[in-house]
Enzyme design. Sequence first.
Site, PDB file in Angstrom:
ATOM      1  N   ASP A  44       0.825  -1.211   0.000  1.00 41.00           N
ATOM      2  CA  ASP A  44       0.000   0.000   0.000  1.00 41.00           C
ATOM      3  C   ASP A  44       0.866   1.271   0.000  1.00 41.00           C
ATOM      4  O   ASP A  44       1.771   1.418   0.829  1.00 41.00           O
ATOM      5  CB  ASP A  44      -0.911  -0.015   1.247  1.00 41.00           C
ATOM      6  CG  ASP A  44      -2.020   1.023   1.163  1.00 41.00           C
ATOM      7  OD1 ASP A  44      -1.706   2.219   1.010  1.00 41.00           O
ATOM      8  OD2 ASP A  44      -3.189   0.638   1.263  1.00 41.00           O
ATOM      9  N   ARG A  46       0.332   4.084   1.000  1.00 38.83           N
ATOM     10  CA  ARG A  46       0.204   4.955   2.188  1.00 38.83           C
ATOM     11  C   ARG A  46       1.026   4.454   3.370  1.00 38.83           C
ATOM     12  O   ARG A  46       0.985   5.038   4.448  1.00 38.83           O
ATOM     13  CB  ARG A  46      -1.271   5.055   2.581  1.00 38.83           C
ATOM     14  CG  ARG A  46      -2.143   5.655   1.493  1.00 38.83           C
ATOM     15  CD  ARG A  46      -3.612   5.389   1.759  1.00 38.83           C
ATOM     16  NE  ARG A  46      -3.913   3.952   1.737  1.00 38.83           N
ATOM     17  CZ  ARG A  46      -5.115   3.437   1.981  1.00 38.83           C
ATOM     18  NH1 ARG A  46      -6.111   4.231   2.278  1.00 38.83           N
ATOM     19  NH2 ARG A  46      -5.302   2.125   1.938  1.00 38.83           N
ATOM     20  N   HIS A  98      -1.721  -2.853   8.244  1.00 44.90           N
ATOM     21  CA  HIS A  98      -2.270  -1.501   8.457  1.00 44.90           C
ATOM     22  C   HIS A  98      -3.789  -1.533   8.387  1.00 44.90           C
ATOM     23  O   HIS A  98      -4.374  -2.304   7.631  1.00 44.90           O
ATOM     24  CB  HIS A  98      -1.713  -0.524   7.415  1.00 44.90           C
ATOM     25  CG  HIS A  98      -2.150  -0.824   6.009  1.00 44.90           C
ATOM     26  ND1 HIS A  98      -3.199  -0.157   5.403  1.00 44.90           N
ATOM     27  CD2 HIS A  98      -1.715  -1.743   5.117  1.00 44.90           C
ATOM     28  CE1 HIS A  98      -3.353  -0.636   4.185  1.00 44.90           C
ATOM     29  NE2 HIS A  98      -2.472  -1.601   3.985  1.00 44.90           N
ATOM     30  N   CYS A 101      -6.721  -1.908   5.190  1.00 44.22           N
ATOM     31  CA  CYS A 101      -5.964  -2.623   4.149  1.00 44.22           C
ATOM     32  C   CYS A 101      -6.904  -3.144   3.045  1.00 44.22           C
ATOM     33  O   CYS A 101      -7.813  -3.928   3.306  1.00 44.22           O
ATOM     34  CB  CYS A 101      -5.187  -3.785   4.768  1.00 44.22           C
ATOM     35  SG  CYS A 101      -4.171  -4.682   3.564  1.00 44.22           S
TER      36      CYS A 101
HETATM   37 ZN   LIG Z   1      -2.664  -3.163   2.672  1.00 44.63          ZN
END
Ligand SMILES: [Zn+2]
Length: 206
Positions: A44, A46, A98, A101
Site C-alpha cells: 500500500d 500509504r 495496516h 488494508c
Molecule cells: Zn494493505
Amino acid sequence: MTTLKPLLAKNRSWALQRRERNPDYFEKYLHQQKPHSLWIGCSDSRVPAEVLTGSHPGELFVHRNIANMVVDGDDNLMSVLQYAIIYLGVKRIVLCGHYGCGGVQAAIDLPQSPLAHEDSALARRIAALRQALGDGLSDEPQTAAERLNRLVEVNVLAQFACLAAAAPVRDAWRAGQTLDLFGCVYDLQSGHLKELIQQSAEESSP
Ligand SMILES: [Zn+2]
C-alpha cells in the site's frame, strides 16, 4: 503519456538536500549495507516503511507485498528472509499490517468478487489471504470498518505465526542468533505504529 520528470526533479532535490546537511550521507553505505531491521509490510502506497519510521538509506531491508503475507512457498519472500537473516545479520524483523488494508478487504469480499472466478496471481493470493483469516471471518459483524480493522489484526497475527515458523527464523534461533520478531499495525489516520505481538525465541514469550 506520463513522464518521469517530476520524480527525477524530486530525486535531485532530495539528494541535494541530503548532501548539504551531511556531505557523507551517500558515502556512508556506498560499499556495504548493514541494515538493523527487515521490514515486511503491505505494498500500500500509504504505508512507506522508511518514511513512517524516519529511516535513512542503509537502515531497513524491505519486502512488501499485498497484505504483508508470509507464505512458506513464496520464494520471493523466503529468499529475502534468508538473505536478511544469514547474510545481513538483521537483529529485528518488523511485520507490519495496516488498518484499512485493501487486500484484507478484498479477502473479506472474495465470495462476491469477480476474483472468485479468476485464475490469476492476484486471485490466488487473495484466496490464500482469506484462508489465513480463518475463523476471524465468522465473528459477529460490527460495522464494516471495525470488522476490517479487526481482521487486519487477525491477519498480522496469522502472518506473524508463519514468520515465526519459517525455517530461516527457526534456524537462527536454534543457532543462538539474536533475532526479535515484532508484529505491528499502522494507523493511516494517526500515522502511528502499534505493536501487537513480539517473539524472541522458538517458544512464545510470556
Ligand atoms: Zn494493505
